[in-house]
Every structure is written in structure tokens, then in C-alpha cells.
Enzyme design. Structure first.
Site, PDB file in Angstrom:
ATOM      1  N   ASP A  70      35.913  51.821  29.310  1.00 40.28           N
ATOM      2  CA  ASP A  70      35.348  51.080  30.416  1.00 40.28           C
ATOM      3  C   ASP A  70      34.707  51.981  31.502  1.00 40.28           C
ATOM      4  O   ASP A  70      34.833  53.157  31.633  1.00 40.28           O
ATOM      5  CB  ASP A  70      36.704  50.205  31.070  1.00 40.28           C
ATOM      6  CG  ASP A  70      37.939  51.240  31.043  1.00 40.28           C
ATOM      7  OD1 ASP A  70      37.895  52.207  31.315  1.00 40.28           O
ATOM      8  OD2 ASP A  70      38.807  50.434  31.323  1.00 40.28           O
ATOM      9  N   ASN A 138      49.070  44.609  35.453  1.00 40.74           N
ATOM     10  CA  ASN A 138      48.873  43.019  35.503  1.00 40.74           C
ATOM     11  C   ASN A 138      48.405  42.645  34.130  1.00 40.74           C
ATOM     12  O   ASN A 138      48.147  41.431  33.490  1.00 40.74           O
ATOM     13  CB  ASN A 138      47.640  42.561  36.189  1.00 40.74           C
ATOM     14  CG  ASN A 138      46.354  43.185  35.832  1.00 40.74           C
ATOM     15  OD1 ASN A 138      46.141  44.308  35.094  1.00 40.74           O
ATOM     16  ND2 ASN A 138      45.198  42.400  36.175  1.00 40.74           N
ATOM     17  N   HIS A 140      46.191  44.298  32.090  1.00 42.32           N
ATOM     18  CA  HIS A 140      44.812  44.338  31.456  1.00 42.32           C
ATOM     19  C   HIS A 140      44.821  45.579  30.386  1.00 42.32           C
ATOM     20  O   HIS A 140      45.417  46.568  30.559  1.00 42.32           O
ATOM     21  CB  HIS A 140      43.634  44.633  32.601  1.00 42.32           C
ATOM     22  CG  HIS A 140      43.962  45.816  33.298  1.00 42.32           C
ATOM     23  ND1 HIS A 140      43.455  45.935  34.527  1.00 42.32           N
ATOM     24  CD2 HIS A 140      44.253  47.092  33.110  1.00 42.32           C
ATOM     25  CE1 HIS A 140      43.736  47.271  35.059  1.00 42.32           C
ATOM     26  NE2 HIS A 140      44.255  47.905  33.980  1.00 42.32           N
ATOM     27  N   GLU A 145      40.613  41.552  32.099  1.00 44.07           N
ATOM     28  CA  GLU A 145      41.797  41.018  33.159  1.00 44.07           C
ATOM     29  C   GLU A 145      42.403  39.794  32.438  1.00 44.07           C
ATOM     30  O   GLU A 145      41.593  39.166  32.042  1.00 44.07           O
ATOM     31  CB  GLU A 145      41.214  40.993  34.558  1.00 44.07           C
ATOM     32  CG  GLU A 145      40.245  41.935  35.160  1.00 44.07           C
ATOM     33  CD  GLU A 145      41.595  43.146  35.935  1.00 44.07           C
ATOM     34  OE1 GLU A 145      42.557  43.466  35.142  1.00 44.07           O
ATOM     35  OE2 GLU A 145      41.147  43.460  36.814  1.00 44.07           O
TER      36      GLU A 145
HETATM   37  P1  PGA Z   1      47.345  54.073  34.250  1.00 40.44           P
HETATM   38  O1  PGA Z   1      46.247  53.089  34.214  1.00 40.44           O
HETATM   39  O2  PGA Z   1      47.576  54.732  32.874  1.00 40.44           O
HETATM   40  O3  PGA Z   1      46.612  55.118  35.235  1.00 40.44           O
HETATM   41  O4  PGA Z   1      48.551  53.362  34.655  1.00 40.44           O
HETATM   42  C1  PGA Z   1      46.464  52.020  32.992  1.00 40.44           C
HETATM   43  C2  PGA Z   1      45.339  50.791  33.289  1.00 40.44           C
HETATM   44  O5  PGA Z   1      45.121  50.466  34.185  1.00 40.44           O
HETATM   45  O6  PGA Z   1      44.975  50.304  32.088  1.00 40.44           O
END
Ligand code: PGA
Length: 215
Positions: A70, A138, A140, A145
Site C-alpha cells: 500500500d 480498526n 484494516h 478499510e
Molecule cells: P502497525 O500497523 O504494524 O504499525 O501497528 C498495522 C496496520 O495499520 O496495518
């Protein structure tokens, strides 16, 4: 997904080592495996472990093909917020992955045709052998999302207020988190032959409980 295994490990380092074991096993079997690799804090321990193993001669990433998971729309790789820049510094260069084996996502504002071509190229090559993913608070995956359609294509999406809030911590107050992003779609991620979903820390407790133990 045909089989789900959940491993609960003592701490972050143990998780990262176990993940590295899995990646090394796969790469021994399929040296030219296609992998989509997440940024975010969670997989950084895995990548550091792979870099150590490479330095010790126990891991060879030179035939791997890697795909970008992404990216924020409208940020250049030199922008400190660029996920591709982060990936390059923390994974691609230290693991010695040749630039010609690195597939980038089309940039923000790319025509639908470019996004479609990205998915088609991936499909023609047989899809991902492995998806290394984190999970947002959340829920995702990449920047898909929730609720995201399981068949969604690679596309440009609007980020949720939760994601904007959560990702602010990477850059402090200096630069606003862009509110649009390109993400590999759920269809390609779920079609991956293996998915290594990593989660660590109390911030993830709730979402992991909801997603990994639900019937
Ligand atoms: P993080 O992010 O590994 O920094 O917790 C995970 C994500 O947002 O997919």
C-alpha cells in the site's frame, strides 16, 4: 482461506523469530517466491531478523519478487511519509532484493486501467506465495478499510478517521497523514497461498480477539 493456525508467542521478539522461520522455510522451498510485504511497526522485527540471517548466510532473498502492499496517494518515495521509502530502507536494500524484482503500486490518481493492469500482471504470474500483513486497530489489511469486500480490486481508497489517527504517530505533528491511499485489493491478498498476519501489543488485543476467534 483453507486452514487457519493461530500462534500465541511470549513476546515481540519470539513472534518475529517464528515469522522469520516461516519465511525462511518458504524461501528455501521456493527461492523465487512472490511476496507482498507490509510496512508498519509490527513486521519490522521480522525484517530485522531476516537481515541478520542474511548476514549470517542463512537466508538468500536475491531471487524473491516483492510487491508493494500500500502507499499514500501523492507522496514521493523521498517523502518521509512514503511507505515505499520506508520499505526500501528497512527491507529491500538491507535484504539485497534487486530493484528489478520489486513491483511498485501505481501512484495516486493513476487511471483505473493502471490499477487493473497491476492486478492482471499479478494474476498472470500466479499471485502471491506469501502475504506478510499487519492489522490495523480498526481491522484494516493493507489500506482495505472495513467493511471491505473480499473480492475488492487494487484501488485508490479514502482512509478512515481511525487510520489517520493511528498513523499520525509515525510522523508526529510535522506532516499531515494523507487521507487517500492506494491499496492492494482484498481479492489478491486472500488468494495468497499463505498469509502471515502479525499482531503484537495490547492495542491489537481487541481486534485480534474479534477476527481470529470469531466462528
Ligand atoms: P502497525 O500497523 O504494524 O504499525 O501497528 C498495522 C496496520 O495499520 O496495518
Amino acid at each position: 482461506v483453507s486452514r487457519l493456525s493461530v500462534f500465541v508467542l511470549d513476546d515481540y521478539e519470539a513472534m518475529s523469530r517464528a515469522a522469520a522461520d516461516l519465511v525462511c522455510d518458504l524461501v528455501r522451498e521456493v527461492p523465487s517466491a512472490s511476496m507482498v510485504l507490509a510496512t508498519g511497526e509490527t513486521p519490522m522485527g521480522l525484517y530485522r531478523e531476516l537481515v541478520h540471517r542474511r548476514a549470517a548466510g542463512a537466508f538468500d532473498a536475491s531471487s524473491l519478487r516483492t510487491y508493494q502492499l500500500d502507499e499514500y496517494a501523492g507522496v514521493a518515495p523521498s517523502d518521509p511519509r512514503s511507505l515505499f521509502g520506508w520499505m526500501t530502507r528497512s527491507v529491500l536494500e538491507p535484504l539485497g532484493i534487486p530493484p528489478e524484482h520489486v513491483v511498485r503500486l501505481p501512484g495516486g490518481g493513476a487511471p483505473d486501467g493502471a490499477l487493473f493492469a497491476y492486478d492482471r500482471e499479478l494474476e498472470e504470474r500466479g499471485g502471491f506465495d506469501l502475504a506478510v500483513l499487519g492489522i490495523g486497530e480498526n481491522g484494516h489489511l493493507g489500506f482495505n478499510e472495513p467493511p471491505s469486500d473480499a473480492g475488492s480490486a487494487t484501488s485508490e481508497v479514502e482512509l478512515s478517521p481511525e487510520t489517520l489517527r493511528a498513523n499520525k504517530r509515525y510522523w508526529g505533528d510535522g506532516a499531515p497523514v494523507p487521507n487517500r491511499a492506494i491499496t492492494t485489493g482484498m481479492k489478491s491478498l486472500l488468494a495468497s497461498r499463505r498469509i502471515l498476519l502479525l499482531a503484537s501489543g495490547s492495542r491489537k488485543r481487541e481486534i485480534v480477539a474479534a477476527r481470529c476467534t470469531a466462528p
